[in-house]
Write a protein that holds these residues in place. Structure first.
Motif, PDB file in Angstrom:
ATOM      1  N   SER A 160     -32.674 -31.215 -29.035  1.00  0.00           N
ATOM      2  CA  SER A 160     -31.487 -31.004 -29.873  1.00  0.00           C
ATOM      3  C   SER A 160     -30.334 -31.822 -29.327  1.00  0.00           C
ATOM      4  N   ARG A 161     -29.286 -31.956 -30.151  1.00  0.00           N
ATOM      5  CA  ARG A 161     -28.114 -32.733 -29.772  1.00  0.00           C
ATOM      6  C   ARG A 161     -26.857 -32.029 -30.255  1.00  0.00           C
ATOM      7  N   ALA A 162     -25.767 -32.226 -29.509  1.00  0.00           N
ATOM      8  CA  ALA A 162     -24.476 -31.654 -29.906  1.00  0.00           C
ATOM      9  C   ALA A 162     -23.374 -32.624 -29.528  1.00  0.00           C
ATOM     10  N   ARG A 163     -22.553 -32.949 -30.524  1.00  0.00           N
ATOM     11  CA  ARG A 163     -21.442 -33.873 -30.262  1.00  0.00           C
ATOM     12  C   ARG A 163     -20.446 -33.269 -29.291  1.00  0.00           C
ATOM     13  N   HIS A 164     -20.196 -31.988 -29.384  1.00  0.00           N
ATOM     14  CA  HIS A 164     -19.309 -31.268 -28.465  1.00  0.00           C
ATOM     15  C   HIS A 164     -20.026 -30.004 -28.008  1.00  0.00           C
ATOM     16  N   ALA A 165     -19.809 -29.619 -26.767  1.00  0.00           N
ATOM     17  CA  ALA A 165     -20.455 -28.416 -26.235  1.00  0.00           C
ATOM     18  C   ALA A 165     -19.579 -27.785 -25.162  1.00  0.00           C
ATOM     19  N   THR A 166     -19.866 -26.515 -24.889  1.00  0.00           N
ATOM     20  CA  THR A 166     -19.148 -25.762 -23.857  1.00  0.00           C
ATOM     21  C   THR A 166     -20.133 -25.395 -22.758  1.00  0.00           C
ATOM     22  N   PHE A 176     -21.371 -35.404 -26.306  1.00  0.00           N
ATOM     23  CA  PHE A 176     -22.619 -36.155 -26.445  1.00  0.00           C
ATOM     24  C   PHE A 176     -23.758 -35.496 -25.652  1.00  0.00           C
ATOM     25  N   PHE A 177     -23.962 -34.217 -25.917  1.00  0.00           N
ATOM     26  CA  PHE A 177     -24.969 -33.433 -25.215  1.00  0.00           C
ATOM     27  C   PHE A 177     -26.335 -33.680 -25.867  1.00  0.00           C
ATOM     28  N   VAL A 178     -27.271 -34.231 -25.091  1.00  0.00           N
ATOM     29  CA  VAL A 178     -28.640 -34.495 -25.551  1.00  0.00           C
ATOM     30  C   VAL A 178     -29.578 -33.643 -24.701  1.00  0.00           C
ATOM     31  N   ARG A 179     -30.120 -32.590 -25.297  1.00  0.00           N
ATOM     32  CA  ARG A 179     -30.929 -31.613 -24.551  1.00  0.00           C
ATOM     33  C   ARG A 179     -32.400 -32.009 -24.568  1.00  0.00           C
ATOM     34  N   PHE A 190     -28.523 -34.433 -21.018  1.00  0.00           N
ATOM     35  CA  PHE A 190     -27.576 -35.475 -20.637  1.00  0.00           C
ATOM     36  C   PHE A 190     -26.272 -35.240 -21.396  1.00  0.00           C
ATOM     37  N   HIS A 191     -25.142 -35.415 -20.734  1.00  0.00           N
ATOM     38  CA  HIS A 191     -23.847 -35.302 -21.418  1.00  0.00           C
ATOM     39  C   HIS A 191     -22.773 -36.014 -20.600  1.00  0.00           C
ATOM     40  N   SER A 192     -21.591 -36.133 -21.165  1.00  0.00           N
ATOM     41  CA  SER A 192     -20.475 -36.768 -20.454  1.00  0.00           C
ATOM     42  C   SER A 192     -20.022 -35.880 -19.298  1.00  0.00           C
ATOM     43  N   VAL A 193     -19.264 -36.477 -18.384  1.00  0.00           N
ATOM     44  CA  VAL A 193     -18.692 -35.678 -17.290  1.00  0.00           C
ATOM     45  C   VAL A 193     -17.805 -34.596 -17.916  1.00  0.00           C
ATOM     46  N   VAL A 233     -33.533 -36.947 -31.829  1.00  0.00           N
ATOM     47  CA  VAL A 233     -34.469 -35.866 -31.499  1.00  0.00           C
ATOM     48  C   VAL A 233     -35.895 -36.420 -31.507  1.00  0.00           C
ATOM     49  N   GLY A 234     -36.652 -36.077 -30.473  1.00  0.00           N
ATOM     50  CA  GLY A 234     -38.027 -36.540 -30.338  1.00  0.00           C
ATOM     51  C   GLY A 234     -38.186 -37.677 -29.352  1.00  0.00           C
ATOM     52  N   THR A 235     -37.094 -38.268 -28.878  1.00  0.00           N
ATOM     53  CA  THR A 235     -37.187 -39.370 -27.920  1.00  0.00           C
ATOM     54  C   THR A 235     -37.790 -38.878 -26.602  1.00  0.00           C
ATOM     55  N   THR A 236     -38.682 -39.648 -26.018  1.00  0.00           N
ATOM     56  CA  THR A 236     -39.339 -39.270 -24.770  1.00  0.00           C
ATOM     57  C   THR A 236     -38.369 -39.370 -23.596  1.00  0.00           C
ATOM     58  N   VAL A 237     -38.422 -38.380 -22.705  1.00  0.00           N
ATOM     59  CA  VAL A 237     -37.620 -38.356 -21.480  1.00  0.00           C
ATOM     60  C   VAL A 237     -38.594 -38.164 -20.316  1.00  0.00           C
TER      61      VAL A 237
END
Length: 241
Positions: A160-166, A176-179, A190-193, A233-237
């Motif tokens: 999943s992805r979220a442009r903004h997160a807490t 830019f949260f990429v779970r 991955f997300h910004s500092v 979504v679906g990209t390999t990590v």
């Protein structure tokens, strides 16, 4: 009585004083000379000479920078005014040897990181690689992963992805949260500092490369944007040592 012949003597002429020679007229030192006006022909000639000098100089510079010869026709664009010179210098690229050296200085992708389009995260190097379908490194950069041992090595995929997160403890926010995984208390991604509730970033850019987060992988904002665009979504990590 003898006669005496009377002689009439002309009166003596007085010699006139020598004529004084008039000194040559010298201009008064206080008299300013009027500047000479240049004719249009001379102005045009001067402008042409300046233009020619500029062309020769630019051609020399282009030759030195480009490693080849450059003629005046290549440097000067069409212009009705000879005093206006428009020059276009060749684009100078770094020699192949410098490019190869830069590529060698970039850390190599870990050998056990799989194949194909993927994100590779090395916990030991605290570094991320974005690798395209042709096995080319699209981007690589330092990150700050978790200071806790909460992520197993292996292969994952973006869930999943979220442009903004807490943050899970509400201590700050991130972008830019990429779970791609799930931890004991919250998702890992991955997300910004993060920005703390006081409005300050929780770490500096110079601190990247050191594990400082509570569980996720922190990135500088520019890198976070790049990964966000790279990883739907679906990209390999792949997480490696």
């Amino acid at each position: 009585m003898s006669r005496h012949k009377a002689t009439h003597r002309a009166p003596r002429r007085e010699s006139s004083p020598p004529t004084a020679r008039h000194p040559r007229h010298e201009p008064s030192p206080t008299t300013a000379r009027r500047p000479r006006r240049l004719s249009r022909g001379r102005i045009g000639a001067l402008a042409g000479a300046v233009a020619a000098t500029l062309v020769i100089g630019l051609a020399s510079v282009a030759t030195q920078l480009g490693g080849g010869s450059a003629s005046a026709d290549e440097l000067v664009a069409d212009s009705s005014d000879p005093a206006i010179v428009r020059a276009t210098l060749p684009i100078v690229e770094a020699p192949a040897s410098q490019k190869d050296q830069a590529a060698q200085e970039e850390p190599a992708v870990p050998a056990d990181s799989g194949q194909g389009r993927r994100i590779v995260f090395s916990e030991g190097q605290q570094r991320v690689w974005l690798i395209d379908d042709d096995e080319n490194v699209a981007r690589t950069y330092l990150v700050s992963g978790s200071k806790h041992d909460n992520l197993d090595r292996g292969t994952y995929s973006v869930t999943s992805r979220a442009r903004h997160a807490t943050s899970y403890d509400y201590s700050g926010t991130m972008e830019f949260f990429v779970r791609f995984a799930t931890g004991d208390t919250a998702a890992i991604g991955f997300h910004s500092v993060p920005t703390g509730n006081d409005g300050e970033l929780e770490q500096t850019k110079d601190e990247l490369g050191t594990a400082l987060s509570a569980g996720c992988v922190r990135q500088w904002r520019d890198d976070a944007v790049a990964l966000w665009k790279f990883a739907p979504v679906g990209t390999t990590v792949v997480v490696t040592a």
